[in-house]
Design an enzyme around this catalytic site. Structure first.
Site, short mmCIF file in Angstrom:
data_model
loop_
_atom_site.label_atom_id
_atom_site.label_comp_id
_atom_site.label_asym_id
_atom_site.label_seq_id
_atom_site.Cartn_x
_atom_site.Cartn_y
_atom_site.Cartn_z
N LYS A 1 17.34 2.04 7.54
CA LYS A 1 17.60 0.91 8.43
C LYS A 1 17.79 1.37 9.88
CE LYS A 1 17.56 -2.56 5.48
NZ LYS A 1 16.64 -3.69 5.60
N ASP B 1 3.07 -4.72 -1.99
CA ASP B 1 4.06 -3.73 -1.53
C ASP B 1 3.84 -3.49 -0.04
OD1 ASP B 1 5.42 -1.44 -0.85
OD2 ASP B 1 4.84 -0.32 -2.64
N TYR C 1 8.42 -0.23 19.45
CA TYR C 1 7.31 -1.20 19.57
C TYR C 1 7.60 -2.22 20.66
CZ TYR C 1 3.91 0.10 16.06
OH TYR C 1 2.91 0.74 15.39
N TYR D 1 19.46 4.32 2.34
CA TYR D 1 19.43 2.94 2.85
C TYR D 1 19.82 2.92 4.33
CZ TYR D 1 20.60 -2.10 3.01
OH TYR D 1 20.66 -3.44 3.31
N ASN E 1 4.16 -0.86 9.21
CA ASN E 1 3.04 -1.75 8.90
C ASN E 1 3.24 -3.14 9.49
OD1 ASN E 1 1.64 0.17 7.44
ND2 ASN E 1 2.60 -0.39 5.49
N ASP F 1 5.98 -10.14 -1.47
CA ASP F 1 7.02 -9.43 -2.22
C ASP F 1 6.36 -8.62 -3.32
OD1 ASP F 1 9.44 -8.92 -3.92
OD2 ASP F 1 10.34 -10.33 -2.53
#
Ligand SMILES: NC(=O)c1ccc[n+]([C@@H]2O[C@H](COP(=O)([O-])OP(=O)(O)OC[C@H]3O[C@@H](n4cnc5c(N)ncnc54)[C@H](O)[C@@H]3O)[C@@H](O)[C@H]2O)c1
Length: 329
Positions: free
Chosen positions: A152, A59, A162, A148, A102, A34
């Site tokens: 998402k 981060d 992926y 936001y 990531n 976090d």
């Protein structure tokens, strides 16, 4: 053999901290990551004494490295309340896009299964009610909530990519409004806002005429849904939320009754792009995962109210304890 290892991003946040608790109880070695932009170490302070718990202050929009094996990744890092993502819009876009990229890369490298936290906001201001997973949504990409909602939606798209192109084991949960202890009183969401106002002896402010609806899921039900979806073999999005729908005005009345406040309910203008109705269709969660919300609103509210009442006075009167500027790039 050592314990299986799980990474929880956003682990110091509201949902993330409850997930750390749950997976430690299930016998995992839990790594919480976090950057504390909206989270708080107090949410996980009780876990630091456990040898099965680690915390990385990092981060996730930057390169993520975890030494050793990982069985599962829960990607929950993201500002989640409108007040937060309106203040830190770029970080919100980055954590949903770069951060998710990531973590998908990490999942691929570690051959880990990853579950990403999506949201009912992918449906925007929905034209289909209640919302089924097949509904594509009604989102304004350039409205204030777009940062936001679109982050998402991108998160879901890259997660499916992926899955399809790199055979990563992925799970996507669409979380509907969830509440419980460790929410921030001042995070702008309606439930802590009303309870905070009642506790401070202020009037309860309803936006618009209060006819817009919401459905509130208690945190233990949400955590159970997340757990079951992670352990399932289903790669498409699943709604988890409590279908018990209520208008905001009725909800304000419930809070008045619960807290015994003698304050009034007052009305303020409706914010732009505020969804008019919100109710999950949870047929899929029921048939695939055998999941149903178990905690009633009255039960969940009572526990949450007790938690908010136990907070120190300075927290109760704090308007904004986060120094977002120091994180903004
Ligand atoms: N609570 C809900 O009702 C709800 C509804 C829908 C979706 N969600 C999703 O669940 C997740 C958790 O939400 P929450 O309610 O617990 O919010 P929260 O703000 O309490 O927790 C989010 C955590 O992520 C951390 N974080 C944010 N950006 C980060 C970054 N770049 N790197 C590392 N950590 C970062 C924050 O510091 C915080 O601890 C979010 O992804 C949110 O979108 C929550």
């Amino acid at each position: 053999m050592g314990k299986e290892r799980i990474l929880v991003t956003g682990g110091a946040g509201f949902l993330g901290s409850h997930l750390c608790d749950r997976f430690l109880k299930e016998g995992f070695h839990v790594i919480a990551m976090d950057n504390l932009i909206t989270g708080d170490l107090r949410n996980i302070e009780h876990l630091f004494k456990s040898p099965a718990f680690e915390f990385y202050h990092h981060d996730v929009s930057k390169y993520v490295h975890i030494p050793g094996e990982l069985k599962y990744i829960l990607h929950f890092a993201s500002p989640a309340s409108p007040i937060d993502y309106l203040k830190i819009p770029i970080q919100t876009l980055k954590v949903g896009s770069l951060g998710t990229h990531n973590l998908l890369g990490l999942a691929r490298a570690k051959k880990a299964r990853i579950l990403v936290a999506s949201t009912s906001e992918v449906y925007g201001d929905p034209l289909v009610h209640p919302q089924v997973e097949e509904y594509y949504g009604n989102v304004n990409p350039i409205g204030p909530r777009g940062v936001y909602d679109e982050a998402k939606r991108f998160q879901e798209a890259i997660t499916m990519a992926y899955h399809t192109y790199h055979n990563v084991e992925t799970r996507i949960i669409r979380i509907f409004n969830t509440y419980g202890p460790r929410m921030r009183l001042n995070d702008g969401r309606v439930l802590p806002a009303f309870i905070g106002q009642a506790l401070r002896g202020e009037d309860l402010t309803v936006f618009g005429d209060g006819s817009q609806t919401r459905s509130f899921c208690y945190v233990s039900d949400q955590v159970e849904g997340i757990y079951r979806l992670l352990m399932s073999d289903y790669p498409l999005p699943v709604n988890i939320g409590n279908p018990d729908e209520i208008t905001i005005l009725e909800f304000a009345e419930e809070i008045v009754k619960l807290t015994g406040t003698s304050q009034k309910i007052i009305f303020n203008p409706l914010p732009k792009d505020d969804p008019k109705q919100r109710q999950p269709n949870t047929t899929k969660a029921k048939s695939l995962l055998g999941w149903e919300a178990k905690v009633s609103r009255s039960e969940g509210l009572k526990i949450t109210y007790e938690y908010f009442k136990s907070l120190p006075q300075d927290v109760l009167f704090q308007r904004d304890h986060k120094n977002f500027e120091s994180y903004i790039r």
